[in-house]
Design a protein around this motif. Structure first.
Motif, PDB file in Angstrom:
ATOM      1  N   TYR A  71       0.584   0.733  10.898  1.00  0.00           N
ATOM      2  CA  TYR A  71       0.229   0.542   9.489  1.00  0.00           C
ATOM      3  C   TYR A  71      -0.306   1.857   8.929  1.00  0.00           C
ATOM      4  CZ  TYR A  71       0.261  -4.421  10.788  1.00  0.00           C
ATOM      5  OH  TYR A  71       0.621  -5.669  11.249  1.00  0.00           O
ATOM      6  N   SER A  72      -0.043   2.101   7.637  1.00  0.00           N
ATOM      7  CA  SER A  72      -0.594   3.295   7.016  1.00  0.00           C
ATOM      8  C   SER A  72      -2.114   3.223   6.983  1.00  0.00           C
ATOM      9  CB  SER A  72      -0.057   3.440   5.583  1.00  0.00           C
ATOM     10  OG  SER A  72       1.233   3.987   5.595  1.00  0.00           O
ATOM     11  N   PRO A  73      -2.778   4.290   7.383  1.00  0.00           N
ATOM     12  CA  PRO A  73      -4.244   4.313   7.304  1.00  0.00           C
ATOM     13  C   PRO A  73      -4.697   4.738   5.916  1.00  0.00           C
ATOM     14  CG  PRO A  73      -3.443   6.271   8.437  1.00  0.00           C
ATOM     15  CD  PRO A  73      -2.227   5.471   8.059  1.00  0.00           C
ATOM     16  N   PHE A  74      -5.523   3.932   5.276  1.00  0.00           N
ATOM     17  CA  PHE A  74      -6.007   4.217   3.934  1.00  0.00           C
ATOM     18  C   PHE A  74      -7.476   4.613   3.971  1.00  0.00           C
ATOM     19  CE2 PHE A  74      -2.683   0.875   3.078  1.00  0.00           C
ATOM     20  CZ  PHE A  74      -1.727   1.776   2.636  1.00  0.00           C
TER      21      PHE A  74
ATOM     22  N   LEU B 239      -5.068  -7.498  12.171  1.00  0.00           N
ATOM     23  CA  LEU B 239      -6.088  -6.773  11.422  1.00  0.00           C
ATOM     24  C   LEU B 239      -7.243  -7.688  11.045  1.00  0.00           C
ATOM     25  CD1 LEU B 239      -3.864  -4.695   8.968  1.00  0.00           C
ATOM     26  CD2 LEU B 239      -4.928  -3.906  11.091  1.00  0.00           C
ATOM     27  N   GLN B 240      -8.356  -7.076  10.681  1.00  0.00           N
ATOM     28  CA  GLN B 240      -9.484  -7.838  10.166  1.00  0.00           C
ATOM     29  C   GLN B 240      -9.195  -8.277   8.735  1.00  0.00           C
ATOM     30  OE1 GLN B 240     -12.975  -5.406  10.574  1.00  0.00           O
ATOM     31  NE2 GLN B 240     -12.906  -5.409  12.811  1.00  0.00           N
ATOM     32  N   GLU B 241      -9.883  -9.303   8.298  1.00  0.00           N
ATOM     33  CA  GLU B 241      -9.633  -9.888   6.983  1.00  0.00           C
ATOM     34  C   GLU B 241      -9.842  -8.868   5.871  1.00  0.00           C
ATOM     35  OE1 GLU B 241      -8.443 -12.357   4.083  1.00  0.00           O
ATOM     36  OE2 GLU B 241      -8.199 -12.586   6.254  1.00  0.00           O
ATOM     37  N   GLN B 242     -10.849  -8.015   5.997  1.00  0.00           N
ATOM     38  CA  GLN B 242     -11.115  -7.044   4.933  1.00  0.00           C
ATOM     39  C   GLN B 242      -9.963  -6.054   4.786  1.00  0.00           C
ATOM     40  OE1 GLN B 242     -14.792  -5.414   6.386  1.00  0.00           O
ATOM     41  NE2 GLN B 242     -13.797  -3.693   7.388  1.00  0.00           N
ATOM     42  N   ASP B 243      -9.307  -5.711   5.898  1.00  0.00           N
ATOM     43  CA  ASP B 243      -8.145  -4.821   5.831  1.00  0.00           C
ATOM     44  C   ASP B 243      -6.978  -5.503   5.125  1.00  0.00           C
ATOM     45  OD1 ASP B 243      -9.448  -2.763   7.272  1.00  0.00           O
ATOM     46  OD2 ASP B 243      -8.994  -3.775   9.145  1.00  0.00           O
ATOM     47  N   ASN B 244      -6.757  -6.762   5.424  1.00  0.00           N
ATOM     48  CA  ASN B 244      -5.681  -7.502   4.753  1.00  0.00           C
ATOM     49  C   ASN B 244      -5.971  -7.659   3.259  1.00  0.00           C
ATOM     50  OD1 ASN B 244      -3.722  -8.112   6.818  1.00  0.00           O
ATOM     51  ND2 ASN B 244      -5.215  -9.488   7.742  1.00  0.00           N
TER      52      ASN B 244
ATOM     53  N   CYS C  43       1.846   3.331  26.314  1.00  0.00           N
ATOM     54  CA  CYS C  43       1.098   2.335  25.550  1.00  0.00           C
ATOM     55  C   CYS C  43      -0.321   2.843  25.319  1.00  0.00           C
ATOM     56  CB  CYS C  43       1.039   1.000  26.294  1.00  0.00           C
ATOM     57  SG  CYS C  43       2.644   0.258  26.653  1.00  0.00           S
ATOM     58  N   TYR C  44      -0.998   2.206  24.365  1.00  0.00           N
ATOM     59  CA  TYR C  44      -2.394   2.533  24.108  1.00  0.00           C
ATOM     60  C   TYR C  44      -3.223   1.257  24.138  1.00  0.00           C
ATOM     61  CZ  TYR C  44      -1.105   7.258  23.016  1.00  0.00           C
ATOM     62  OH  TYR C  44      -0.636   8.537  23.127  1.00  0.00           O
ATOM     63  N   GLN C  45      -4.327   1.314  24.875  1.00  0.00           N
ATOM     64  CA  GLN C  45      -5.267   0.204  24.912  1.00  0.00           C
ATOM     65  C   GLN C  45      -6.364   0.501  23.901  1.00  0.00           C
ATOM     66  OE1 GLN C  45      -6.470  -1.075  28.849  1.00  0.00           O
ATOM     67  NE2 GLN C  45      -8.391  -1.912  28.067  1.00  0.00           N
ATOM     68  N   ARG C  46      -6.337  -0.237  22.793  1.00  0.00           N
ATOM     69  CA  ARG C  46      -7.307  -0.033  21.720  1.00  0.00           C
ATOM     70  C   ARG C  46      -7.900  -1.376  21.337  1.00  0.00           C
ATOM     71  NH1 ARG C  46      -6.802   4.947  19.200  1.00  0.00           N
ATOM     72  NH2 ARG C  46      -8.881   4.437  18.433  1.00  0.00           N
ATOM     73  N   GLY C  47      -9.226  -1.493  21.464  1.00  0.00           N
ATOM     74  CA  GLY C  47      -9.864  -2.766  21.165  1.00  0.00           C
ATOM     75  C   GLY C  47      -9.307  -3.850  22.068  1.00  0.00           C
ATOM     76  N   ASP C  48      -8.857  -4.942  21.453  1.00  0.00           N
ATOM     77  CA  ASP C  48      -8.319  -6.060  22.248  1.00  0.00           C
ATOM     78  C   ASP C  48      -6.806  -6.049  22.282  1.00  0.00           C
ATOM     79  OD1 ASP C  48      -7.801  -6.753  19.614  1.00  0.00           O
ATOM     80  OD2 ASP C  48      -8.257  -8.885  19.906  1.00  0.00           O
ATOM     81  N   LYS C  49      -6.189  -4.863  22.069  1.00  0.00           N
ATOM     82  CA  LYS C  49      -4.729  -4.788  21.976  1.00  0.00           C
ATOM     83  C   LYS C  49      -4.158  -3.760  22.940  1.00  0.00           C
ATOM     84  CE  LYS C  49      -5.074  -5.859  17.069  1.00  0.00           C
ATOM     85  NZ  LYS C  49      -6.562  -5.869  17.128  1.00  0.00           N
TER      86      LYS C  49
END
Length: 326
Positions: free
Chosen positions: A54-57, A93-98, A228-234
Motif C-alpha cells: 500500500y502507498s505510505p501516506f 490494516l488498522q481501522e484508522q488507516d482504512n 519474506c518479511y516478518q512485520r508485526g503479526d504478518k
C-alpha cells in the motif's frame, strides 16, 4: 521524497500494462499498432512506491491537504498522475488507516480523479491449527492435487536465513540469487518494476529489516527461494527466485506456499500476505483477496473523459474476482 514524507516517482508508463492479455493481443493486431503503442506510453507521475503493498501516506497531512498538494505540485508537469495502491477496507490494516484511505478516495473523486480498481492482494488468515486443517477447507480435487505436489518436499531441504546473514556477504552468491529473481521476472506476463542488482543486494544485506530468505536445496543445488518479511503479526511474501526448469519439476511454488504457512503458524502470526499477480493460482491454494484502487488525475480534459469511459479495461483483477464470485 517530498518534504511531507510522501514518496513519488516518474516514468514512461505503458497504459496496457494491466490490460487483459486478450484485449492487449487484439489491440496489437490493429493496423499501425506500433504507433498506437507509442501513443499509449505516457509520461506519468506515480505517488507511492513499487515495493509497498500500500502507498505510505504522511500521518500529519489530512486527506484533503494531501490531495490538494498532489494536484498542485505533482499533476502539472506530466500528462497523468496516479496515486497508486490505495487500500479499500483492508483486513490487514488498522481501522484508522482504512478511514484515511476512504477519505482520500472520496476527496480525490470529488476533485475529478478517475478511480481505477487495482490488483488483487492475496492473503491467508492463520486461523487454522495445522496444514491438514487448512487443506480440509479446500475442495476434494484441490486437496488431492496439492497433496500430490507436496510429495516433492520430501526431496528438498529448507533453510531459512535472516537477511544480513554472513552468507549474503558473498557477492557471487548474491548475484546468483539475483539471476534467479530475474528468471521469474522474465517469464512474467506483467512487467512493471525490475529491481536493480544493487537494490536487491541491499535487501539481502539489511540485518535490521526482519527479512527471511526461504531457500530450497536439492543436494547442493538451489532450486529456488523466496524473500519474506516478518512485520508485526504478518509474514509478507515479497520476491521469489526460481531455478527453471528444476523449480517446476519439484512444484516449488506449492511447496513454498505451505512452508510459509507453517512458518507463520509456528511463529503465532496472524496473516500470511502472498502478494500480487497470479490470483487464480493463489485462489486455488486457498487465498483470500483484498483490493486497492488507483486514483488517476489526467491533465487533458478530453483524454480524461476517454480514459474514464474505458477504465474497466484496466481492471483485470477486479473483473476476474467478480467472475469468481458469480
Amino acid at each position: 521524497m517530498s518534504e511531507q514524507g510522501l514518496p513519488y516517482f516518474s516514468t514512461r508508463f505503458d497504459l496496457l500494462t494491466t490490460v487483459d492479455n486478450d484485449v492487449r493481443t487484439k489491440l496489437l493486431r490493429w493496423p499501425g499498432s506500433g504507433l498506437w503503442r507509442r501513443l499509449l506510453t505516457i509520461d506519468t507521475n506515480f505517488i507511492g512506491t513499487t515495493v509497498n503493498e500500500y502507498s505510505p501516506f504522511p500521518a500529519d497531512m489530512t486527506p484533503q491537504a494531501l490531495s490538494g498538494w498532489i494536484q498542485r505540485h505533482c499533476a502539472g508537469d506530466k500528462k497523468i498522475t496516479i496515486i497508486k495502491d490505495v487500500p479499500q477496507h483492508s483486513p490487514l490494516l488498522q481501522e484508522q488507516d482504512n478511514q484515511y484511505s476512504q477519505a482520500l478516495i472520496a476527496e480525490c473523486t470529488r476533485r475529478g480523479f478517475i478511480l481505477v480498481e487495482g490488483q488483487a492482494l492475496a492473503y491467508v488468515p492463520i486461523d487454522f491449527n495445522s496444514v491438514d486443517d487448512y487443506l480440509s477447507r479446500l475442495s476434494h480435487s484441490r486437496r488431492r492435487n496439492i497433496r500430490r505436489k507436496l510429495r516433492s518436499r520430501r526431496d528438498l531441504r529448507l533453510e531459512v536465513l535472516h537477511t544480513g546473514d554472513n552468507r549474503f556477504h558473498d557477492a557471487g552468491w548474491r548475484q546468483h540469487l539475483y539471476q534467479l529473481y530475474q528468471a521469474v521476472y522474465n517469464q512474467s506476463d506483467i512487467h512493471f518494476d525490475l529491481l536493480s542488482a544493487e537494490f536487491f543486494a541491499g535487501l539481502l544485506l539489511d540485518a535490521e529489516s526482519g527479512g527471511r530468505v526461504f531457500c530450497y536445496w536439492l543436494g547442493q543445488e538451489l532450486v529456488g527461494y523466496n524473500l519474506c518479511y516478518q512485520r508485526g503479526d504478518k509474514l509478507i511474501d515479497k520476491y521469489i527466485g526460481l531455478n527453471y526448469p528444476l523449480a517446476l519439476e519439484y512444484n516449488l511454488y506449492v511447496v513454498s506456499w505451505f512452508a510459509n504457512l507453517e512458518y507463520a503458524l509456528e511463529n503465532r502470526l496472524g496473516y500470511y500476505v502472498a502478494g500480487w499477480t497470479d490470483p487464480q493460482i493463489k485462489a486455488d491454494l486457498g487465498a483470500q483477496f483484498t483490493f486497492t484502487v488507483h486514483l488517476a488525475w489526467v491533465r487533458n480534459p478530453l483524454l480524461r473523459r476517454i480514459l474514464n469511459r474505458f477504465r474497466h479495461y484496466f481492471e483485470s483483477d477486479a473483473r476476474w474476482h467478480q467472475d469468481q464470485q458469480s
